[in-house]
Design an enzyme around this catalytic site. Structure first.
Site, mmCIF file in Angstrom:
data_model
loop_
_atom_site.group_PDB
_atom_site.id
_atom_site.type_symbol
_atom_site.label_atom_id
_atom_site.label_comp_id
_atom_site.label_asym_id
_atom_site.label_seq_id
_atom_site.Cartn_x
_atom_site.Cartn_y
_atom_site.Cartn_z
ATOM 1 N N GLU A 22 66.794 86.305 -13.876
ATOM 2 C CA GLU A 22 65.711 86.253 -12.887
ATOM 3 C C GLU A 22 66.175 85.702 -11.533
ATOM 4 O O GLU A 22 65.588 86.008 -10.496
ATOM 5 C CB GLU A 22 64.548 85.402 -13.420
ATOM 6 C CG GLU A 22 63.453 86.206 -14.063
ATOM 7 C CD GLU A 22 62.868 87.296 -13.152
ATOM 8 O OE1 GLU A 22 62.468 86.998 -12.015
ATOM 9 O OE2 GLU A 22 62.822 88.458 -13.591
ATOM 10 N N SER A 47 74.486 83.039 -15.177
ATOM 11 C CA SER A 47 75.117 83.976 -16.120
ATOM 12 C C SER A 47 75.936 83.203 -17.143
ATOM 13 O O SER A 47 76.080 83.631 -18.290
ATOM 14 C CB SER A 47 76.027 84.954 -15.370
ATOM 15 O OG SER A 47 75.310 85.582 -14.333
ATOM 16 N N GLY A 95 77.175 90.297 -11.330
ATOM 17 C CA GLY A 95 76.506 90.974 -12.444
ATOM 18 C C GLY A 95 75.988 90.007 -13.499
ATOM 19 O O GLY A 95 75.842 88.807 -13.257
ATOM 20 N N HIS A 127 69.078 86.356 -9.970
ATOM 21 C CA HIS A 127 69.570 87.510 -9.221
ATOM 22 C C HIS A 127 68.392 88.393 -8.770
ATOM 23 O O HIS A 127 68.336 88.843 -7.633
ATOM 24 C CB HIS A 127 70.481 88.386 -10.097
ATOM 25 C CG HIS A 127 71.737 87.712 -10.560
ATOM 26 N ND1 HIS A 127 71.925 87.282 -11.852
ATOM 27 C CD2 HIS A 127 72.881 87.403 -9.901
ATOM 28 C CE1 HIS A 127 73.124 86.750 -11.975
ATOM 29 N NE2 HIS A 127 73.734 86.796 -10.813
ATOM 30 N N LEU A 142 68.879 78.974 -13.937
ATOM 31 C CA LEU A 142 69.399 80.171 -14.596
ATOM 32 C C LEU A 142 70.808 80.444 -14.077
ATOM 33 O O LEU A 142 71.100 80.243 -12.900
ATOM 34 C CB LEU A 142 68.497 81.379 -14.323
ATOM 35 C CG LEU A 142 67.031 81.242 -14.720
ATOM 36 C CD1 LEU A 142 66.335 82.602 -14.640
ATOM 37 C CD2 LEU A 142 66.870 80.658 -16.121
ATOM 38 N N LYS A 187 71.169 78.037 -5.859
ATOM 39 C CA LYS A 187 71.911 77.586 -7.047
ATOM 40 C C LYS A 187 73.355 77.252 -6.689
ATOM 41 O O LYS A 187 73.935 76.310 -7.206
ATOM 42 C CB LYS A 187 71.830 78.703 -8.106
ATOM 43 C CG LYS A 187 72.814 78.609 -9.242
ATOM 44 C CD LYS A 187 72.434 77.510 -10.187
ATOM 45 C CE LYS A 187 73.220 77.512 -11.473
ATOM 46 N NZ LYS A 187 74.654 77.552 -11.308
HETATM 47 P P1 AMP Z 1 76.656 85.346 -9.261
HETATM 48 O O1 AMP Z 1 76.445 86.666 -9.884
HETATM 49 O O2 AMP Z 1 76.624 84.201 -10.208
HETATM 50 O O3 AMP Z 1 77.841 85.340 -8.327
HETATM 51 O O4 AMP Z 1 75.396 85.103 -8.327
HETATM 52 C C1 AMP Z 1 74.994 86.048 -7.372
HETATM 53 C C2 AMP Z 1 73.959 85.409 -6.469
HETATM 54 O O5 AMP Z 1 72.844 84.986 -7.253
HETATM 55 C C3 AMP Z 1 74.490 84.154 -5.750
HETATM 56 O O6 AMP Z 1 74.020 84.137 -4.415
HETATM 57 C C4 AMP Z 1 73.893 83.047 -6.565
HETATM 58 O O7 AMP Z 1 73.726 81.841 -5.852
HETATM 59 C C5 AMP Z 1 72.554 83.644 -6.942
HETATM 60 N N1 AMP Z 1 71.972 82.945 -8.095
HETATM 61 C C6 AMP Z 1 72.596 82.652 -9.265
HETATM 62 N N2 AMP Z 1 71.771 81.943 -10.064
HETATM 63 C C7 AMP Z 1 70.607 81.788 -9.388
HETATM 64 C C8 AMP Z 1 69.369 81.146 -9.679
HETATM 65 N N3 AMP Z 1 69.146 80.514 -10.827
HETATM 66 N N4 AMP Z 1 68.389 81.173 -8.731
HETATM 67 C C9 AMP Z 1 68.591 81.813 -7.547
HETATM 68 N N5 AMP Z 1 69.738 82.446 -7.217
HETATM 69 C C10 AMP Z 1 70.738 82.435 -8.122
#
Ligand code: AMP
Length: 332
Positions: A41, A214, A37, A43, A212, A172
């Site tokens: 951008e 969270s 969550g 996500h 980017l 990322k």
């Molecule tokens: P998270 O919510 O941080 O666990 O991320 C969920 C998914 O979004 C994971 O597969 C991350 O690698 C991907 N993600 C997070 N940040 C980025 C980003 N800047 N660019 C592309 N994908 C991202």
């Protein structure tokens, strides 16, 4: 109470299984985007990709306590469900003149995802865990030794419930994404097949290149203005490497950028500390030999290389990476 939304919310494993069975019956492909969550951008780029390539898309939002070691930021991790749902509802992709939006959001509880309970202290954990040997203890895994076991475990559970046709993960978190691909291969998963684990390029701030994340929300304005140092350092290492330098030279180039960045940061009262910059073979995860340009045994000069880094900006840990070489073989 859940915020109002037009997207169906699946709050239990049983409701998600029922939803999935219907999609199987209707022979519809299901794209899956697992997340914690607090969308940005990055996500949303994964969601758009899934929408464009699948009949249906399911997004999970689950802040998994197991992957935050004691002392890490589980309690303060940003949670903004109503904003997340709004962003999903507003994100449409047109395929052949038909608009697609996210079909369902899976919001499981900690109790259901961890029926044997979960403690954040690994030593006292009980139950079943998944460990992908050989790719969990390098790079970020060297600093956070229990992280990838927790991710492998939760992702296996999510895959057992959602049984996606395609999965979308971000570059990322390159170590996580490659580990999940290997997990699917090793566990002979059909849904998803390892070939259907797609790694999507990192979305960056267009001005300073910061990836980017969270966790960028933790940064103060001054800290955020210094955060570009990590990507600039990785770019300097990439340039040194592609000019024929050794790993040692490449990492020194990155360290020099960080040293300069620290001086500028200090003038704003911001403290930075480089945890590591490393270069690993993308296939074996072997650390490259510092004295060679070619690098690791398995590299043979052709495998892509993972150039990764972790930088503390104040109390926030930033991670980033560049895939050097034929990145198209792993990221697309
Ligand atoms: P998270 O919510 O941080 O666990 O991320 C969920 C998914 O979004 C994971 O597969 C991350 O690698 C991907 N993600 C997070 N940040 C980025 C980003 N800047 N660019 C592309 N994908 C991202």
């Amino acid at each position: 109470m859940l915020p109002p939304t037009t997207i169906p919310i699946l709050e239990s494993v049983a409701s998600c299984r029922t939803w999935r069975l219907k999609a199987f019956d209707e022979k519809k492909s299901v794209g899956f985007v697992p997340t914690m969550g607090a969308f940005h951008e990055g996500h949303l780029s994964l969601v758009r990709r899934s929408l464009s390539e699948n009949d249906l898309t399911v997004v999970s939002i689950f802040v998994n306590p197991g992957q935050f070691a004691p002392g890490e930021d589980f309690e303060k991790y940003p949670r903004m469900l109503s904003r997340d749902l709004e962003q999903l509802a507003g994100g449409q992709v047109s395929v052949g003149g038909v608009f697609r939006t996210t079909s369902a959001v899976f919001l499981p509880s900690v109790q259901e995802m961890h029926p044997s309970g979960i403690t954040r202290d690994v030593a006292s954990q009980k139950g079943t865990f998944v460990e992908v040997e050989g790719c969990s203890h390098q790079m970020e895994g060297a600093i956070r030794p229990t992280l990838y076991r927790a991710i492998a475990t939760i992702v296996t559970k999510l895959f057992n419930v959602v049984q996606p046709t395609n999965v979308y993960l971000g570059q990322k978190d390159i170590q996580q994404a490659l580990m999940i691909r290997q997990l699917c291969r090793d566990l002979l998963l059909a849904d998803p097949d390892a070939k259907r684990v797609h790694i999507v390029r990192t979305v960056r701030d267009p001005i300073d290149g910061v990836a980017l994340s969270s966790r960028n929300a933790y940064l103060s304005v001054d800290e955020r203005s210094c955060a570009g140092t990590l990507y600039r350092a990785l770019q300097a290492a990439e340039t040194a490497w592609t000019r024929g330098g050794t790993k040692e030279k490449s990492i020194s180039a990155a360290a020099a950028v960080v040293e300069q960045g620290k001086i500028e940061a200090a003038s704003k009262g911001v403290e930075m500390k480089l945890e590591y910059v490393e270069m690993n073979d993308a296939d074996s995860f072997e650390v490259l030999d510092g004295k060679l340009h070619k690098g690791s045994r398995s590299l043979g000069g052709t495998n892509p290389i993972l150039l990764t880094g972790m930088l503390w900006v104040g109390k926030t840990r930033l991670v980033d990476n560049i895939v050097i070489g034929d990145s198209g073989t792993i990221v697309s």
